[in-house]
Design an enzyme around this catalytic site. Structure first.
Site, PDB file in Angstrom:
ATOM      1  N   CYS A   1     -19.706 -30.047 -26.587  1.00 17.95           N
ATOM      2  CA  CYS A   1     -21.112 -30.437 -26.468  1.00 17.95           C
ATOM      3  C   CYS A   1     -21.921 -29.196 -26.810  1.00 17.95           C
ATOM      4  CB  CYS A   1     -21.426 -30.899 -25.048  1.00 17.95           C
ATOM      5  SG  CYS A   1     -23.202 -30.968 -24.744  1.00 17.95           S
TER       6      CYS A   1
ATOM      7  N   GLU B   1      26.175 -22.984 -13.108  1.00 14.98           N
ATOM      8  CA  GLU B   1      24.929 -22.244 -12.935  1.00 14.98           C
ATOM      9  C   GLU B   1      23.782 -23.139 -13.341  1.00 14.98           C
ATOM     10  OE1 GLU B   1      25.106 -18.565 -15.319  1.00 14.98           O
ATOM     11  OE2 GLU B   1      27.266 -18.823 -15.120  1.00 14.98           O
TER      12      GLU B   1
ATOM     13  N   CYS C   1     -22.030 -36.510 -25.541  1.00  9.50           N
ATOM     14  CA  CYS C   1     -21.662 -35.875 -24.276  1.00  9.50           C
ATOM     15  C   CYS C   1     -21.916 -36.826 -23.112  1.00  9.50           C
ATOM     16  CB  CYS C   1     -22.463 -34.588 -24.098  1.00  9.50           C
ATOM     17  SG  CYS C   1     -22.187 -33.816 -22.507  1.00  9.50           S
TER      18      CYS C   1
ATOM     19  N   LYS D   1      22.084 -31.611 -19.461  1.00 10.56           N
ATOM     20  CA  LYS D   1      20.619 -31.596 -19.440  1.00 10.56           C
ATOM     21  C   LYS D   1      20.082 -32.612 -18.439  1.00 10.56           C
ATOM     22  CE  LYS D   1      19.107 -29.289 -23.202  1.00 10.56           C
ATOM     23  NZ  LYS D   1      17.965 -28.589 -23.527  1.00 10.56           N
TER      24      LYS D   1
ATOM     25  N   ASP E   1       2.366   1.740  -3.348  1.00  8.36           N
ATOM     26  CA  ASP E   1       1.410   2.262  -4.336  1.00  8.36           C
ATOM     27  C   ASP E   1       1.169   3.756  -4.142  1.00  8.36           C
ATOM     28  OD1 ASP E   1       1.227  -0.192  -5.440  1.00  8.36           O
ATOM     29  OD2 ASP E   1      -0.661  -0.748  -4.454  1.00  8.36           O
TER      30      ASP E   1
ATOM     31  N   LYS F   1      20.522 -23.963 -15.553  1.00  8.22           N
ATOM     32  CA  LYS F   1      20.073 -23.587 -16.886  1.00  8.22           C
ATOM     33  C   LYS F   1      18.588 -23.280 -16.789  1.00  8.22           C
ATOM     34  CE  LYS F   1      20.583 -25.012 -21.708  1.00  8.22           C
ATOM     35  NZ  LYS F   1      19.242 -24.813 -22.229  1.00  8.22           N
TER      36      LYS F   1
ATOM     37  N   LYS G   1      30.733 -23.465 -17.008  1.00  5.04           N
ATOM     38  CA  LYS G   1      31.528 -22.534 -17.819  1.00  5.04           C
ATOM     39  C   LYS G   1      32.949 -22.449 -17.272  1.00  5.04           C
ATOM     40  CE  LYS G   1      27.380 -19.806 -18.588  1.00  5.04           C
ATOM     41  NZ  LYS G   1      26.591 -18.648 -18.166  1.00  5.04           N
TER      42      LYS G   1
ATOM     43  N   TYR H   1      22.816 -14.133 -16.567  1.00  4.92           N
ATOM     44  CA  TYR H   1      23.937 -15.055 -16.472  1.00  4.92           C
ATOM     45  C   TYR H   1      25.193 -14.631 -17.235  1.00  4.92           C
ATOM     46  CZ  TYR H   1      21.912 -16.535 -20.919  1.00  4.92           C
ATOM     47  OH  TYR H   1      21.399 -16.543 -22.189  1.00  4.92           O
TER      48      TYR H   1
ATOM     49  N   TYR I   1       0.828  -1.199   0.000  1.00  5.63           N
ATOM     50  CA  TYR I   1       0.000   0.000   0.000  1.00  5.63           C
ATOM     51  C   TYR I   1       0.869   1.258   0.000  1.00  5.63           C
ATOM     52  CZ  TYR I   1      -3.278   3.580   1.419  1.00  5.63           C
ATOM     53  OH  TYR I   1      -4.020   4.718   1.461  1.00  5.63           O
ATOM     54  N   GLU I   2       1.846   1.277   0.905  1.00  2.47           N
ATOM     55  CA  GLU I   2       2.744   2.440   0.967  1.00  2.47           C
ATOM     56  C   GLU I   2       3.443   2.651  -0.377  1.00  2.47           C
ATOM     57  OE1 GLU I   2       4.910   2.962   5.127  1.00  2.47           O
ATOM     58  OE2 GLU I   2       4.552   0.864   4.627  1.00  2.47           O
TER      59      GLU I   2
ATOM     60  N   CYS J   1     -24.964 -35.322 -20.972  1.00  3.80           N
ATOM     61  CA  CYS J   1     -26.329 -35.096 -21.444  1.00  3.80           C
ATOM     62  C   CYS J   1     -26.665 -35.897 -22.699  1.00  3.80           C
ATOM     63  CB  CYS J   1     -26.567 -33.604 -21.694  1.00  3.80           C
ATOM     64  SG  CYS J   1     -25.724 -32.984 -23.156  1.00  3.80           S
TER      65      CYS J   1
ATOM     66  N   CYS K   1     -27.216 -28.949 -20.963  1.00  2.00           N
ATOM     67  CA  CYS K   1     -26.157 -29.805 -20.438  1.00  2.00           C
ATOM     68  C   CYS K   1     -25.784 -29.320 -19.027  1.00  2.00           C
ATOM     69  CB  CYS K   1     -24.966 -29.715 -21.387  1.00  2.00           C
ATOM     70  SG  CYS K   1     -23.608 -30.791 -20.945  1.00  2.00           S
TER      71      CYS K   1
ATOM     72  N   ASP L   1      14.925 -22.282 -17.822  1.00  2.00           N
ATOM     73  CA  ASP L   1      14.178 -22.623 -19.017  1.00  2.00           C
ATOM     74  C   ASP L   1      13.107 -21.569 -19.295  1.00  2.00           C
ATOM     75  OD1 ASP L   1      13.603 -24.103 -21.177  1.00  2.00           O
ATOM     76  OD2 ASP L   1      12.520 -25.686 -20.130  1.00  2.00           O
TER      77      ASP L   1
HETATM   78  P1  AMP Z   1      19.927 -24.052 -26.133  1.00  2.00           P
HETATM   79  O1  AMP Z   1      18.736 -23.174 -26.421  1.00  2.00           O
HETATM   80  O2  AMP Z   1      19.556 -25.425 -25.680  1.00  2.00           O
HETATM   81  O3  AMP Z   1      20.964 -23.983 -27.200  1.00  2.00           O
HETATM   82  O4  AMP Z   1      20.608 -23.427 -24.848  1.00  2.00           O
HETATM   83  C1  AMP Z   1      21.178 -22.181 -24.886  1.00  2.00           C
HETATM   84  C2  AMP Z   1      20.343 -21.235 -24.104  1.00  2.00           C
HETATM   85  O5  AMP Z   1      20.324 -21.561 -22.732  1.00  2.00           O
HETATM   86  C3  AMP Z   1      20.916 -19.866 -24.138  1.00  2.00           C
HETATM   87  O6  AMP Z   1      20.472 -19.145 -25.253  1.00  2.00           O
HETATM   88  C4  AMP Z   1      20.403 -19.261 -22.857  1.00  2.00           C
HETATM   89  O7  AMP Z   1      19.284 -18.454 -23.138  1.00  2.00           O
HETATM   90  C5  AMP Z   1      19.939 -20.423 -22.021  1.00  2.00           C
HETATM   91  N1  AMP Z   1      20.478 -20.397 -20.669  1.00  2.00           N
HETATM   92  C6  AMP Z   1      19.746 -20.609 -19.541  1.00  2.00           C
HETATM   93  N2  AMP Z   1      20.473 -20.524 -18.444  1.00  2.00           N
HETATM   94  C7  AMP Z   1      21.737 -20.214 -18.828  1.00  2.00           C
HETATM   95  C8  AMP Z   1      22.961 -19.976 -18.128  1.00  2.00           C
HETATM   96  N3  AMP Z   1      23.026 -20.048 -16.788  1.00  2.00           N
HETATM   97  N4  AMP Z   1      24.051 -19.682 -18.865  1.00  2.00           N
HETATM   98  C9  AMP Z   1      23.994 -19.617 -20.226  1.00  2.00           C
HETATM   99  N5  AMP Z   1      22.867 -19.828 -20.936  1.00  2.00           N
HETATM  100  C10 AMP Z   1      21.749 -20.142 -20.262  1.00  2.00           C
HETATM  101 ZN    ZN Z   2     -23.607 -32.108 -22.754  1.00  2.00          ZN
END
Ligand code: AMP
Ligand code: ZN
Length: 664
Positions: A421, A111, A403, A309, A35, A113, A285, A222, A32-33, A406, A427, A115
């Site tokens: 349906c 690190e 269905c 992976k 905002d 990865k 890395k 990253y 709230y504060e 019904c 239904c 997704d």
């Molecule tokens: P890929 O799409 O399988 O070729 O994986 C490469 C992608 O992994 C990169 O383009 C990054 O966007 C992503 N990625 C996620 N986490 C990391 C990380 N810690 N370091 C480097 N790339 C990363």
């Molecule tokens: Zn139905």
């Protein structure tokens, strides 16, 4: 303190609170504060547009609309990563590295990865200037306005940062926020999103940045690229990025040898489900940036990095029975009922089979032993069948044709993924689903009435549609199970009070397919009352901002139906709001209908946002870049010269703020 100082102080303060909340996860003031302070800054900026700043925290709420995302080249290429799937792969890679570099001690940074969707963000003199998607690695889409709405992305850096650099990261949608978004979609009668990753990357390309601002996206960083960065190692890079204000997950670890690397990999392979967002592996890395330089790149990926992976978690179990659910819009979803099995830490008893095509594709049958996988999805999915265990005499699954609730024959329209349906008004789950949607919080918000009571009222024959709610009497409902004097009164009062709910929410409550909250707002604004909307044709509807053919067709169909017309008439007779309130109407006209304005520069008497709102309130459209479709360029102070040249080249009239105010 003068105004400029006050504005600066507020910006500084809000930046700090943003950082505490979104980067450190440690807020020090209440929402709230926060905002109230943001509002104060917005008001000051509106009154004093001369202090406009493209890094102001007020830009976080979005509002800019991008029709076409410009393609721009990456100054430094964005590479892929090579993948490995086993400990041996990883060890081989490390041996290759060592051979390449000679007899020197090599350390690694590990690190997670993340997704999501890759992004490259350029900073100059501490300010965010550009954000570009990965694209093909050489060039991507400019999504700057959308990225600016993500609260964990700093607009202004702190500390001792290099003059210019690109920072790379991943935009992710944490599980919790993803689930909330899906709950809302289901409530709106829309299909839930399949997984957080696709939803995150889809979000970057939404045209309305205000819609992006609503999504709980995060940016995890990253890597940094640029010249003269004054950084020696990958690990130091992460620490520095963190110090400058970026969100860098703290689980990264500096490992002295391959053994430590494997410990990290094994740990996260097991514990990744404890993380708030999706990960699909570990990235290892070479720590020393000079060594990275020596190792260089293959055609596609750096030689100094390797992704390990994770295997998606799978389990196998017996599919006992396929059942079919009917949603409020009549959509049929097949569900696999499984023998309970432990998967990624939870017991799984059901899995979604999505639709008829999916069942056919994997040829899944009752009695089969199936493989269940849990990816980012909330509901696990069946990815295949163990054919070696298929019982003798098993028969291919025949998708239902009627269905299950019904008995009506199902239909499937061209382009639809699901069967429906069509018996909307007969239904049972569709009837009660529609009424439950009508009374829900974001629709009519009827207090004193819940989903179970709706089912009970329906079963007792007291309601058949939502208009019936308004004819209920206390005497009718008192005899119901668990209904006391007080709760009966509350229910009747709740229904009666809902006549004050504004038009846009009533429109949402009607439950027209594809008309969610936002679309309802746009339609209410464009048509102002239900009669105008009922008279609208397909052709007219698609000219409304963000209304495509699918929605337009659904609206027209809804109002073609006699039953719906009768229902609207009954709701009207009970005093439900079917037009915009006088206050909302007063400030709106059609004067600018058909014209598209591009607004650029700084203005004297109104802020840029106010100017845009004035355009929209008067029926005009706001464009983000100049094209042959632009009707006028409203030019303020400090407008970029390229905009002027482009407008002049296309013969687009350039008008001043005063000219514009005259128009309206
Ligand atoms: P890929 O799409 O399988 O070729 O994986 C490469 C992608 O992994 C990169 O383009 C990054 O966007 C992503 N990625 C996620 N986490 C990391 C990380 N810690 N370091 C480097 N790339 C990363
Ligand atoms: Zn139905």
């Amino acid at each position: 303190m003068n105004v400029a100082e006050k504005i600066n102080a507020l910006r500084e303060e809000l930046r700090l609170h943003n950082y505490n909340y979104y980067v450190l996860d440690k807020p020090t003031i209440s929402d709230y504060e926060f905002d109230m302070k943001l509002k104060e800054l917005q008001d000051l900026e509106a009154k004093h547009p001369e202090f406009y700043d493209e890094s102001s925290p007020t830009l976080r709420v979005g509002g800019m609309v991008t029709k076409n995302f410009e393609t721009v080249a990456h100054e430094h290429r964005m590479y892929s990563l090579e993948n490995s799937y086993s400990k041996e792969d990883l060890e081989d890679w490390e041996k290759r590295i060592q051979r390449n570099l000679g007899d020197v001690p090599v350390q690694f940074t590990c690190e997670l990865k993340y997704d999501g969707a890759s992004i490259s963000i350029t900073y100059e003199n501490g300010k965010l200037v550009k954000a570009v998607t990965r694209g093909d690695g050489f060039q991507g889409d400019d999504v700057t306005t959308n990225i600016k709405t993500i609260k964990s992305v700093p607009l202004q850096l702190k500390g001792d940062y290099p003059e210019k650099f690109d920072i790379r990261g991943e935009i992710v949608l944490p599980f919790e926020g993803f689930q909330k978004m899906n709950e809302e979609r289901i409530e709106n009668g829309e299909d839930p999103y399949m997984n957080p990753r696709n939803t995150a990357s889809g979000s970057l390309k939404l045209q309305d940045s205000a819609a992006v601002a609503q999504r709980p996206l995060e940016c995890l960083l990253y890597g940094i690229v640029g010249d003269n960065l004054g950084i020696a190692t990958q690990f130091e890079m992460l620490q520095k990025a963190h110090d400058w204000g970026f969100k860098v997950p703290t689980v990264a670890k500096l490992c002295k040898n391959t053994e430590e690397v494997m410990d990290f990999v094994n740990h996260w392979d097991e514990h990744r489900h404890d993380l708030p967002y999706e990960t699909d592996g570990v990235v290892v890395k070479v720590n020393n940036l000079q060594y990275q330089d020596e190792l260089g790149y293959t055609a596609k990926s750096p030689r100094w990095a390797m992704a390990y992976k994770f295997k998606a978690e799978q389990a196998s179990t017996v599919l006992v029975h396929i059942s079919y659910q009917v949603g409020r819009t009549g959509a049929i979803t097949p569900v696999a009922n499984l023998e309970p099995v432990l998967l990624a830490g939870t017991t799984v008893k059901r899995a979604s089979l999505h639709n008829a095509d999916q069942i056919e594709k994997i040829d899944v049958r009752e009695g089969d032993t199936v493989f269940v996988e849990k990816g980012g999805e909330i509901i696990p999915k069946i990815i295949g069948v163990d054919l070696s265990k298929r019982p003798e005499g098993s028969k291919a699954t025949k998708y239902i044709t009627e269905c299950p609730e019904c008995g009506t024959p199902l239909v499937r329209k061209e382009g639809d993924a699901k069967h429906y349906c069509p018996n909307q008004y007969g239904c049972p789950p569709q009837i009660t689903g529609r009424i439950q949607h009508f009374i829900s919080r974001k629709a009519m918000d009827i207090e004193g009435l819940g989903g179970e009571t709706v089912e009970l009222l329906f079963k007792e024959g007291l309601i058949k549609d939502y208009a019936d709610l308004y004819d209920l009497t206390k005497e009718q409902i008192l005899p119901l199970e668990r209904m006391a004097e007080k709760s009966a009164e509350n229910l009747i009062k709740g229904v009666a009070d809902s006549v004050n709910v504004p038009f846009e929410r009533v429109l949402f409550a009607l439950g027209i397919r594809y008309v969610g909250e936002t679309v309802a707002k746009k339609l209410a604004k464009a048509y102002k009352n239900i009669d105008a909307l009922m008279a609208a044709t397909m052709e007219e509807l698609v000219t409304v901002d963000e209304i495509g053919e699918r929605i337009a067709e659904s609206v027209v169909d809804f109002f073609k139906n006699e039953k719906n017309l009768a229902m609207v008439a009954r709701l009207k007779s009970h005093g439900i709001q079917f037009e915009l309130s006088a206050e909302k109407l007063e400030n709106q006209t059609d004067i600018l209908k058909g014209s598209t304005f591009v607004v650029s520069g700084v203005f004297e008497s109104v802020s840029r946002d106010e100017l845009k709102k004035l355009i929209e309130d008067n029926g005009g459209k706001v464009g983000s870049s100049i094209s042959s479709k632009t009707s006028y360029l409203v030019a303020g102070d400090k407008m970029g010269p390229s905009k002027r040249t482009k407008a002049e080249g296309l013969g687009i009239p350039i008008i001043t703020e005063q000219d514009f105010l005259q128009m309206i």
